[in-house]
Design an enzyme around this catalytic site. Sequence first.
Site, PDB file in Angstrom:
ATOM      1  CE1 TYR A   1     -12.682  -7.470   1.427  1.00 15.56           C
ATOM      2  CE2 TYR A   1     -11.264  -9.088   0.454  1.00 15.56           C
ATOM      3  CZ  TYR A   1     -11.497  -8.233   1.415  1.00 15.56           C
ATOM      4  OH  TYR A   1     -10.674  -7.625   2.286  1.00 15.56           O
TER       5      TYR A   1
ATOM      6  NE  ARG B   1      -4.143  -1.457   0.195  1.00 15.19           N
ATOM      7  CZ  ARG B   1      -5.112  -1.694   1.347  1.00 15.19           C
ATOM      8  NH1 ARG B   1      -5.577  -0.765   2.167  1.00 15.19           N
ATOM      9  NH2 ARG B   1      -6.231  -2.829   1.024  1.00 15.19           N
TER      10      ARG B   1
ATOM     11  CG  ASP C   1      -9.031  -2.931  -4.152  1.00 14.69           C
ATOM     12  OD1 ASP C   1      -8.396  -2.658  -3.299  1.00 14.69           O
ATOM     13  OD2 ASP C   1      -9.836  -4.032  -4.071  1.00 14.69           O
TER      14      ASP C   1
ATOM     15  NE  ARG D   1      -9.968   7.361  -2.582  1.00 10.24           N
ATOM     16  CZ  ARG D   1     -11.304   7.677  -2.321  1.00 10.24           C
ATOM     17  NH1 ARG D   1     -11.767   8.634  -2.944  1.00 10.24           N
ATOM     18  NH2 ARG D   1     -11.904   6.988  -1.390  1.00 10.24           N
TER      19      ARG D   1
ATOM     20  NE  ARG E   1      -7.285   6.079   2.872  1.00 10.05           N
ATOM     21  CZ  ARG E   1      -8.105   5.380   3.832  1.00 10.05           C
ATOM     22  NH1 ARG E   1      -9.199   5.972   4.307  1.00 10.05           N
ATOM     23  NH2 ARG E   1      -7.967   4.248   3.832  1.00 10.05           N
TER      24      ARG E   1
HETATM   25  O1  1CP Z   1       0.142   0.612  -3.220  1.00  7.04           O
HETATM   26  C1  1CP Z   1      -0.291  -0.548  -3.326  1.00  7.04           C
HETATM   27  O2  1CP Z   1       0.216  -1.390  -2.500  1.00  7.04           O
HETATM   28  C2  1CP Z   1      -1.191  -0.784  -4.668  1.00  7.04           C
HETATM   29  C3  1CP Z   1      -2.650  -0.666  -4.546  1.00  7.04           C
HETATM   30  C4  1CP Z   1      -3.668  -1.652  -3.597  1.00  7.04           C
HETATM   31  C5  1CP Z   1      -3.548  -2.911  -3.598  1.00  7.04           C
HETATM   32  C6  1CP Z   1      -2.359  -4.266  -3.716  1.00  7.04           C
HETATM   33  C7  1CP Z   1      -4.651  -1.509  -3.373  1.00  7.04           C
HETATM   34  C8  1CP Z   1      -5.097  -0.027  -3.177  1.00  7.04           C
HETATM   35  N1  1CP Z   1      -5.397  -2.610  -2.530  1.00  7.04           N
HETATM   36  C9  1CP Z   1      -4.563  -3.494  -3.031  1.00  7.04           C
HETATM   37  C10 1CP Z   1      -4.810  -5.115  -2.595  1.00  7.04           C
HETATM   38  C11 1CP Z   1      -5.881  -5.177  -1.623  1.00  7.04           C
HETATM   39  N2  1CP Z   1      -7.292  -4.585  -1.713  1.00  7.04           N
HETATM   40  C12 1CP Z   1      -5.751  -6.448  -0.522  1.00  7.04           C
HETATM   41  C13 1CP Z   1      -4.812  -7.186  -0.576  1.00  7.04           C
HETATM   42  C14 1CP Z   1      -3.700  -6.714   0.376  1.00  7.04           C
HETATM   43  C15 1CP Z   1      -4.164  -6.414   2.044  1.00  7.04           C
HETATM   44  O3  1CP Z   1      -4.470  -7.304   2.384  1.00  7.04           O
HETATM   45  O4  1CP Z   1      -4.281  -5.044   2.207  1.00  7.04           O
HETATM   46  C16 1CP Z   1      -7.213  -6.625  -0.096  1.00  7.04           C
HETATM   47  C17 1CP Z   1      -7.605  -7.181   1.116  1.00  7.04           C
HETATM   48  C18 1CP Z   1      -8.017  -5.443  -0.655  1.00  7.04           C
HETATM   49  C19 1CP Z   1      -9.403  -5.097  -0.236  1.00  7.04           C
HETATM   50  C20 1CP Z   1      -9.735  -3.700   0.060  1.00  7.04           C
HETATM   51  N3  1CP Z   1      -9.580  -2.568  -0.849  1.00  7.04           N
HETATM   52  C21 1CP Z   1      -9.655  -3.256   1.260  1.00  7.04           C
HETATM   53  C22 1CP Z   1      -9.765  -3.904   2.820  1.00  7.04           C
HETATM   54  C23 1CP Z   1     -11.135  -4.123   3.138  1.00  7.04           C
HETATM   55  C24 1CP Z   1     -11.373  -5.026   4.538  1.00  7.04           C
HETATM   56  O5  1CP Z   1     -11.602  -6.184   4.331  1.00  7.04           O
HETATM   57  O6  1CP Z   1     -11.018  -4.512   5.400  1.00  7.04           O
HETATM   58  C25 1CP Z   1      -9.892  -1.807   1.252  1.00  7.04           C
HETATM   59  C26 1CP Z   1      -9.964  -0.734   2.258  1.00  7.04           C
HETATM   60  C27 1CP Z   1      -9.773  -1.406  -0.163  1.00  7.04           C
HETATM   61  C28 1CP Z   1      -9.634   0.041  -0.687  1.00  7.04           C
HETATM   62  C29 1CP Z   1      -8.199   0.328  -1.254  1.00  7.04           C
HETATM   63  N4  1CP Z   1      -7.427  -0.278  -2.058  1.00  7.04           N
HETATM   64  C30 1CP Z   1      -6.354   0.375  -2.427  1.00  7.04           C
HETATM   65  C31 1CP Z   1      -6.415   1.622  -1.345  1.00  7.04           C
HETATM   66  C32 1CP Z   1      -5.131   2.624  -1.545  1.00  7.04           C
HETATM   67  C33 1CP Z   1      -7.562   1.696  -0.627  1.00  7.04           C
HETATM   68  C34 1CP Z   1      -8.164   2.769   0.081  1.00  7.04           C
HETATM   69  C35 1CP Z   1      -9.000   3.745  -0.889  1.00  7.04           C
HETATM   70  C36 1CP Z   1      -9.058   5.044  -0.631  1.00  7.04           C
HETATM   71  O7  1CP Z   1      -8.303   5.641  -1.237  1.00  7.04           O
HETATM   72  O8  1CP Z   1      -9.747   5.187   0.054  1.00  7.04           O
END
Ligand code: 1CP
Length: 336
Positions: A144, A21, A71, A34, A25
């Site tokens: 999911y 990540r 994502d 964003r 943010r």
């Molecule tokens: O910078 C990076 O790492 C690249 C982008 C990236 C990646 C590889 C994002 C952006 N998401 C992911 C993978 C992802 N998404 C995973 C696997 C990794 C991990 O375990 O963290 C998972 C489980 C998700 C699902 C997801 N997407 C969640 C988690 C929900 C939960 O179960 O609690 C969330 C909050 C997101 C949104 C998201 N994805 C990425 C970002 C930056 C965000 C936040 C969105 C925002 O800007 O508000």
Amino acid sequence: MKFIQALQGETVWPPPVWLMRQAGRYLPEYRAVRAQAGDFISLCLNPTLAAEVTLQPIRKFGFDAAILFSDILILPMALGQGLRFAEGEGPRLPPLEDISTLRLGRAPGIYAPVLETVRRVRTELPEKTALIGFAGGPATVACYMLDGQGGGDFLRTRKLAYEDPGFVEAVLDILTEATIAYLQGQVDAGANCLMLFESWAGIFPAAQFRKFVINPNKRIISALKSRNPGLKIIGFPRLAGLMLAEYVRESGVDAVGLDTVTDIRAAQAACPENTIFQGNLDPLLLKLGGKPMEDAMRDILHAVRGRPHIFNLGHGITPDVPEANVVRLMEVIRAS
Ligand code: 1CP
């Protein structure tokens, strides 16, 4: 590329580093893009803006690898399942009831902008910086799709795994096929290596872990490796516990991400001798910084000295991480 050399089994020192990540943010320039994109899904599907946020942390901190900004839930969306991100609550999908509503054939048209992002990022990245393509592991994405939201409970998925395993396997089969095509598209667009995020692997008991996590990961990895000789793939079966060694042995991964709870020396002892690890610094330490962070970093660096390793966190950066701590983390690694 130091990052790819490490994945090829070379001991590169100091070890290459990137952070899960790393686009997100905690960076003001991410928040600005964003806001410009409107919502999160629009950002993922806008190649200009998604490429920009992929590159931001590379410019700022000089990580050895960039990870495609997207994502894991873009794939189920591309298969036809509704997806929205409720502000401050995370993803929401209508829980999947009928697999005939999923359409493999339509997905490439919908995720095409993501592949365009890969192309643009690869053109703009410095040559020495690797680009990581990724997808969710099928078991994690299925969690999911079946529960309709995240958080880690996934009660419906866990019940279905016992009461209707055929249904869960049918979903996993579709996801496995779709993931192979999606990741092949990322390789064709210029990704230098791939990562499979099985973030919720740890919710499955051992027998289900074998069927739902190891088998689909193995199918994806062997299909991609046979089509792309030399391609390197990192697995991340988070919270796998003692199943980690079996995952490494059976899945065919080149490197494995370590969560925060796993003792890196115990993992080294349990996994095949030449296993390459990535991780496992607690993201909370990156928020706290100072001596606790540096002590933990030095302990990891000490454990992996003389072996190929990829420095990373055990899970994603949180939005409250001060940038100065990331700068310090890079200094500590480079001085090691
Ligand atoms: O910078 C990076 O790492 C690249 C982008 C990236 C990646 C590889 C994002 C952006 N998401 C992911 C993978 C992802 N998404 C995973 C696997 C990794 C991990 O375990 O963290 C998972 C489980 C998700 C699902 C997801 N997407 C969640 C988690 C929900 C939960 O179960 O609690 C969330 C909050 C997101 C949104 C998201 N994805 C990425 C970002 C930056 C965000 C936040 C969105 C925002 O800007 O508000």
